[in-house]
Design an enzyme around this catalytic site. Structure first.
Site, mmCIF file in Angstrom:
data_model
loop_
_atom_site.group_PDB
_atom_site.id
_atom_site.type_symbol
_atom_site.label_atom_id
_atom_site.label_comp_id
_atom_site.label_asym_id
_atom_site.label_seq_id
_atom_site.Cartn_x
_atom_site.Cartn_y
_atom_site.Cartn_z
ATOM 1 N N ASP A 12 2.629 -12.826 -5.432
ATOM 2 C CA ASP A 12 2.557 -11.392 -5.672
ATOM 3 C C ASP A 12 1.137 -10.927 -5.332
ATOM 4 O O ASP A 12 0.200 -11.735 -5.248
ATOM 5 C CB ASP A 12 2.891 -11.122 -7.138
ATOM 6 C CG ASP A 12 2.746 -9.662 -7.515
ATOM 7 O OD1 ASP A 12 3.282 -8.810 -6.785
ATOM 8 O OD2 ASP A 12 2.088 -9.368 -8.528
ATOM 9 N N ASP A 14 -0.587 -7.117 -6.281
ATOM 10 C CA ASP A 14 -1.242 -6.305 -7.309
ATOM 11 C C ASP A 14 -1.200 -6.978 -8.677
ATOM 12 O O ASP A 14 -0.129 -7.311 -9.187
ATOM 13 C CB ASP A 14 -0.580 -4.928 -7.412
ATOM 14 C CG ASP A 14 -0.845 -4.072 -6.180
ATOM 15 O OD1 ASP A 14 -1.702 -4.454 -5.376
ATOM 16 O OD2 ASP A 14 -0.183 -3.025 -6.032
#
Length: 266
Positions: A12, A14
């Site tokens: 991932d 953010d």
């Protein structure tokens, strides 16, 4: 004969590889360099769009690997620099416009805002916010209603084949396909010896549980993920450091466990 891929990392962005506050990833440079040195691959898996990922992937030196974009709604192939067509996104926006006004008005999607508006709610520079608005598969946005209204909103969307995923900041709508779905496709393509997934939000859970080993990155800006099924067995661990600092330490420690005699970048 081509050597098997020793490790494929799915990450991932953010709140995980990228800082929630500063949007920087510098603290993860040592781990990224070490992964490159051992021939491991890194697949970025994010709610970000193809234009955003194209730029970030180039900055990180990860162009040789595909990327999962828009929360799993699409895949950006390795070395690709073109934005996918927006046919699916336009179909999604049309479905949104057909909802009752009382529900539709409670969801503020990126398509409802100009670049300055997206910049305001994301903290991105205006140019980057424009890239975030250039969508092909899904629509993130802010929910302004109650939980009861949210349930009604999601039920209405289901009639159009649209599902919702909660990320670090936004509620993202799409016609299905998750990060874990795309992850399985990429694993089948590359056949790595080991897989590692890192994330911090509810939309990362399936990805974390699909990998051979998962790491939940600490994010003080959101409620921690609940205990996961494979966590007690040690297949999923948690960091104490947040964002790219936690990512860097977790990856280096994991590679150490795989190849303890080779040492690693400090």
């Amino acid at each position: 004969m081509q050597q098997p891929l020793p490790l494929l990392v799915f990450s991932d962005l953010d709140g995980t590889l990228i800082s929630h506050d500063s949007y920087r990833w510098d603290a993860a440079r040592p781990a990224l360099a070490h992964l490159r040195s051992i021939g491991a691959g890194v697949v970025l898996a994010s709610s970000k769009t193809a234009p955003e990922i194209i730029d970030l992937r180039a900055q990180m030196g990860l162009e040789d690997w595909p990327a999962i974009v828009e929360n799993g709604a699409g895949v950006l192939q390795a070395q690709a620099t073109d934005t996918p067509p927006d046919t699916e996104y336009l179909r999604l926006r049309t479905a949104l416009s057909q909802l009752p006004d009382a529900l539709r008005g409670l969801f503020q999607g990126f398509g409802d805002l100009d670049a300055a508006g997206v910049a305001k709610i994301t903290g991105l520079p205006t140019a980057d916010a424009q890239n975030a608005k250039t969508r092909a598969f899904s629509e993130p946005g802010l929910w302004h209603g109650t939980d009861t209204q949210r349930t009604a909103f999601l039920r209405a969307l289901e009639q159009h084949g649209i599902t919702a995923r909660e990320g670090g900041r936004f509620l993202t709508l799409s016609f299905g396909q998750t990060k874990a779905d795309r992850m399985a496709q990429i694993i089948a393509m590359y056949r790595p010896q080991v897989t590692l997934a890192l994330g911090d939000a509810p939309n990362d859970i399936e990805m974390l549980q699909t990998a051979d080993h998962g790491v939940i990155i600490a994010n003080p800006h959101r409620t921690p993920l609940p205990p996961l099924d494979t966590e007690a067995a040690g297949r999923i661990t948690r960091t104490t450091l947040p964002g790219p600092e936690g990512w860097n330490r977790a990856v280096l420690d994991f590679v150490d466990q795989l190849t303890p005699k080779q040492g690693r970048h400090p």
